[in-house]
Design a protein around this motif. Structure first.
Motif, PDB file in Angstrom:
ATOM      1  N   GLU A  23       0.795  -1.096   0.101  1.00  0.00           N
ATOM      2  CA  GLU A  23       0.082   0.270  -0.036  1.00  0.00           C
ATOM      3  C   GLU A  23       0.863   1.276  -0.185  1.00  0.00           C
ATOM      4  N   ALA A  39       0.472   7.746   6.845  1.00  0.00           N
ATOM      5  CA  ALA A  39      -0.116   7.442   5.732  1.00  0.00           C
ATOM      6  C   ALA A  39      -0.735   5.742   6.013  1.00  0.00           C
ATOM      7  N   LEU A  62      -3.730   6.130   8.088  1.00  0.00           N
ATOM      8  CA  LEU A  62      -4.727   6.732   7.375  1.00  0.00           C
ATOM      9  C   LEU A  62      -5.588   5.685   6.467  1.00  0.00           C
ATOM     10  N   LYS A  63      -4.470   4.686   6.044  1.00  0.00           N
ATOM     11  CA  LYS A  63      -4.936   3.531   5.059  1.00  0.00           C
ATOM     12  C   LYS A  63      -5.853   2.670   5.902  1.00  0.00           C
ATOM     13  N   HIS A  82      -9.041   4.283   6.528  1.00  0.00           N
ATOM     14  CA  HIS A  82      -9.848   4.442   5.355  1.00  0.00           C
ATOM     15  C   HIS A  82      -9.146   3.548   4.176  1.00  0.00           C
ATOM     16  N   ALA A 139      -9.139   4.093   0.580  1.00  0.00           N
ATOM     17  CA  ALA A 139      -8.748   5.610  -0.044  1.00  0.00           C
ATOM     18  C   ALA A 139      -7.687   5.278  -0.985  1.00  0.00           C
ATOM     19  N   LEU A 155      -5.017   9.638  -0.213  1.00  0.00           N
ATOM     20  CA  LEU A 155      -4.400   9.499   1.210  1.00  0.00           C
ATOM     21  C   LEU A 155      -3.320  10.700   1.225  1.00  0.00           C
ATOM     22  N   GLN A 156      -2.888  11.312  -0.099  1.00  0.00           N
ATOM     23  CA  GLN A 156      -2.011  12.265  -0.007  1.00  0.00           C
ATOM     24  C   GLN A 156      -2.779  13.468   0.535  1.00  0.00           C
ATOM     25  N   ALA A 171      -5.162  11.185  12.245  1.00  0.00           N
ATOM     26  CA  ALA A 171      -4.977   9.991  11.192  1.00  0.00           C
ATOM     27  C   ALA A 171      -6.124   8.848  11.516  1.00  0.00           C
TER      28      ALA A 171
END
Length: 509
Positions: free
Chosen positions: A282, A442, A445-446, A449, A452, A457-458, A507
């Motif tokens: 990812e 990140a 965040l992944k 979500h 995403a 993500l960015q 996040a």
């Protein structure tokens, strides 16, 4: 490895290692030697260079170009048909010019300026160890603070981005993997073993992925860089040593450092991005620049071919759902300036001082489209003295350490503490250390979500970041009374921090 401290992207300063012995009760008994892999010996005649040949992406063109490569005395090492990149070795001094004239070839060039040679290793010498008593002092402070890891009291960086509190809410998902494209990762380290993904690891040196057991490990304990980066991302919260930003996600190793000189050649990095994409990674972390050029200028056919090949590979990874995160560099360069003096390239032979325009000559992979470019901060939240910057070039910032910014921690060390080979721990600083903090956020965040995309993500990284704005006073990173850099932009986005310092707690919320 001898070159590591001097590389502009890799960590700065010789590491101070914390070796937690069994007598302290922190680590299980470990083997005395670091896991190593035998360097892949390259059989090359004198004068042989490596090339990338970039073609149209169709079977007929690729096969036709292969025949032309053979006719020009080239040997195909690897073919990445999905992106139209062919890795070639040739001793023909006119190979580049000849192959660029072939129909279907869009760019082609040498990936180094010195001939290939037999593989070997270099030693930097023993790392500087600190006493067990000093390590015990940190462990005592961690316990008093209620931290889960013995050395967490020295991890000011986790607290700076809320990663300690984020772990209590969501440490990250095992369905998310961050690949460390680097010098290899010691997956036997007790802080890394619980989260390591061997199925998504390989040795890409030479441009061909080797997935044999342990091929992804560092050559020697001196090749510590990748292991340190991996720990910053995903060291487990297991009561042993340190914690990563995302201690619940998986981490893998894609080794790209040459066994002879430790450099990160283009064909190795092309292999790494494609391997990561094809194995469901990812996020990739890229704490390096592609050798031998710090900046690749598009008016040079060899350097243009390098940009083209690596960009094809990283764009392929993005299309497959992989977010690529990269460090901005340790040269204190302004990537939005009109001119930069590069005196370090090429770094595989004799460097020549040249002045380049960073809008036409690119630091790869950090300046490639879609890559998250990361600058570094210290414990005071200001730009690290070494960190490269630039309005419109830097996307976000994260703790990378700064020896001039001293934290109130047991060790009073302003650098970043993480895992090292041989079950050890050490301090390093650099944008190399900032990038994995962003990769870790990140990954959180992944995890939060899962659907995403890399672009989404960015956007989330930027939206949730904390931007301190440009400093009110002229920037003097090392305190010598000389202005070292000028920050341009405003509170929302500026050259020092991009959209701001990433926030792990947001996040997971």
């Amino acid at each position: 490895m001898a070159h590591l401290p001097s590389r502009r992207r890799l960590a700065l300063a010789v590491p101070v290692v914390l070796s937690l012995t069994a007598s302290l009760g922190f680590l299980p008994t470990a083997a005395s030697a670091a896991p190593v892999t035998a360097p892949a010996t390259q059989s090359a005649t004198a004068g042989t260079l490596a090339y990338v040949v970039n073609t149209k992406v169709d079977h007929r063109t690729i096969e036709s170009v292969k025949k032309a490569i053979a006719a020009a005395d080239g040997t195909v090492v690897a073919t990445y048909a999905k992106i139209g990149v062919i890795v070639v070795h040739s001793a023909n001094p006119d190979f580049g010019a000849q192959i660029r004239a072939v129909r279907g070839v869009q760019s082609a060039g040498a990936t180094r300026t010195a001939p290939l040679s037999l593989a070997g290793t270099t030693d930097e010498g023993a790392a500087k160890l600190i006493s067990a008593a000093e390590a015990a002092k940190t462990a005592s402070a961690s316990a008093a603070a209620g931290a889960s890891e013995p050395l967490e009291a020295d991890q000011w960086d986790l607290r700076a981005i809320g990663a300690d509190k984020a772990a209590e809410i969501n440490p990250g998902s095992k369905k998310v993997t961050v690949a460390v494209i680097d010098t290899g990762v010691d997956d036997t380290h007790p802080d890394l073993a619980p989260n390591f993904s061997a199925a998504q690891s390989a040795n890409c040196v030479g441009g061909v992925a080797d997935t044999a057991e342990g091929a992804w490990r560092p050559y020697t304990a001196d090749d510590y860089h990748g292991t340190h980066v991996a720990g910053e991302i995903a060291a487990a919260r297991n009561g042993i040593g340190v914690a990563g930003v995302a201690p619940g996600v998986k981490v893998s190793s894609i080794k790209v450092s040459d066994p002879k000189d430790g450099l990160f050649y283009p064909e190795n990095v092309v292999c790494a991005f494609v391997f990561a994409a094809d194995h469901g990674v990812e996020i990739t972390n890229n704490s390096y620049y592609v050798d031998p050029w710090l900046y690749n200028c598009m008016d040079d056919p060899d350097q243009k071919a390098i940009v083209d090949a690596v960009n094809r590979a990283q764009l392929y990874a993005q299309k497959k759902g992989t977010l690529n995160v990269a460090s901005a560099g340790n040269s204190n360069h302004d990537l939005d300036s009109d001119a930069i003096v590069d005196s370090s390239s090429p770094d595989d032979s004799t460097p020549v001082t040249r002045t380049i325009d960073p809008h036409e000559c690119f630091d790869v992979p950090t300046q490639l489209p879609g890559v998250v470019t990361v600058s570094a901060t210290g414990v005071k939240g200001t730009k690290s003295y070494y960190s490269t910057y630039g309005l419109g070039a830097v996307d976000v910032a994260a703790p990378g350490g700064d020896r001039y910014q001293i934290p109130e921690t047991p060790s009073a060390n302003g650098r970043i503490l993480s895992t090292m080979p041989n079950n050890a721990y050490g301090f390093l600083q650099g944008t190399s250390m900032a990038s994995p903090h962003v990769a870790g956020v990140a990954a959180l965040l992944k995890s939060t979500h899962p659907w995403a995309s890399p672009a989404a993500l960015q956007v989330l990284l930027k939206a949730q970041a904390d931007n301190p704005g440009c400093p009110a006073e002229p920037y003097d990173g090392n305190g010598d009374g000389v202005v070292d850099a000028t920050c341009e932009g405003g509170k929302r986005v500026n050259g020092f921090f991009g959209f701001g310092v990433v926030n792990a707690l947001r996040a997971v919320k």
